[in-house]
Motif scaffolding. Sequence first.
Motif, PDB file in Angstrom:
ATOM      1  N   SER A  69      -2.642  29.791 -16.720  1.00  0.00           N
ATOM      2  CA  SER A  69      -3.698  29.909 -17.747  1.00  0.00           C
ATOM      3  C   SER A  69      -2.950  28.933 -18.918  1.00  0.00           C
ATOM      4  O   SER A  69      -3.598  29.202 -19.932  1.00  0.00           O
ATOM      5  N   TYR A  81      -4.880  25.315 -18.433  1.00  0.00           N
ATOM      6  CA  TYR A  81      -6.283  25.130 -17.444  1.00  0.00           C
ATOM      7  C   TYR A  81      -7.356  24.622 -18.161  1.00  0.00           C
ATOM      8  O   TYR A  81      -8.148  23.709 -17.783  1.00  0.00           O
ATOM      9  N   ASP A  82      -7.302  25.182 -19.706  1.00  0.00           N
ATOM     10  CA  ASP A  82      -9.368  24.450 -21.154  1.00  0.00           C
ATOM     11  C   ASP A  82      -8.067  23.098 -21.163  1.00  0.00           C
ATOM     12  O   ASP A  82      -9.083  21.905 -21.121  1.00  0.00           O
ATOM     13  N   THR A 121     -11.290  31.492 -18.876  1.00  0.00           N
ATOM     14  CA  THR A 121      -9.716  31.738 -20.339  1.00  0.00           C
ATOM     15  C   THR A 121     -11.147  32.130 -21.095  1.00  0.00           C
ATOM     16  O   THR A 121     -10.473  32.095 -22.387  1.00  0.00           O
ATOM     17  N   MET A 160      -5.139  35.619 -17.679  1.00  0.00           N
ATOM     18  CA  MET A 160      -6.358  34.667 -18.053  1.00  0.00           C
ATOM     19  C   MET A 160      -6.830  35.612 -19.234  1.00  0.00           C
ATOM     20  O   MET A 160      -7.690  35.426 -20.091  1.00  0.00           O
ATOM     21  N   LYS A 168      -5.764  34.556 -22.320  1.00  0.00           N
ATOM     22  CA  LYS A 168      -6.342  33.866 -22.478  1.00  0.00           C
ATOM     23  C   LYS A 168      -8.357  34.136 -23.255  1.00  0.00           C
ATOM     24  O   LYS A 168      -8.282  34.313 -24.482  1.00  0.00           O
TER      25      LYS A 168
END
Length: 215
Positions: free
Chosen positions: A25, A28-29, A63, A88, A91
Amino acid sequence: MASKHITASVTEQNETMQRYYVLQSKIYDLTRWTFLFGRRAVIRQLPLDPGKAHRILEVGCGTGYNLRLLARRFPKAHLTGLDVSTHMIEKATKATKPFAQRVQLEERPYALGDTQYLEQFDAVLFSYSLTMINPQWEELIRQAKADLKPGGIIAVADFFDSRFRWFKTHMGNNHVRMDGHLLPLLEQEFTTLSHSVKPAYGGVWDYFVHLGRKV
């Protein structure tokens, strides 16, 4: 005895995902844009009128990346995001804060037999979640069908397959099943509106985007 086995399997899967996303998490992006292809395309291709107050569900919202895109494309839509990962959901809550009045987030699994949303959604989105939901992926596709209104849309972007065994093994170690197993059931349960299978990184693997309609 069978139902107890299924329940235990779902519980184990959820616990595995909780552990996996404690670290993921956080990055992730920053990392997933390099290989989660088709996410913007599947949202862009949704055949819904942006001027109407649609109800859209995303299963495995992560997210909140897709929910943010959906909120911008469909400014009157009410969005629901489900995810089993506490990290998640945290987020996603931050990511969708500008749209908080239209976004509902729930930290829980999606499961066959749930009657909370029967025939309530205009669209259900799975974005790189079904290949990680094993062995319950068939049940989730059928639950999505139950939760869609007549004429509602299922939209899926995900990994498809790879001709390289080493890559499948690598993805399996990251909880991803890649053997082209999703499309046949999607085509069986829904009327296909469009689908495409495309290569990534010169064909190391293929990904697909699929849209179908409930009849």
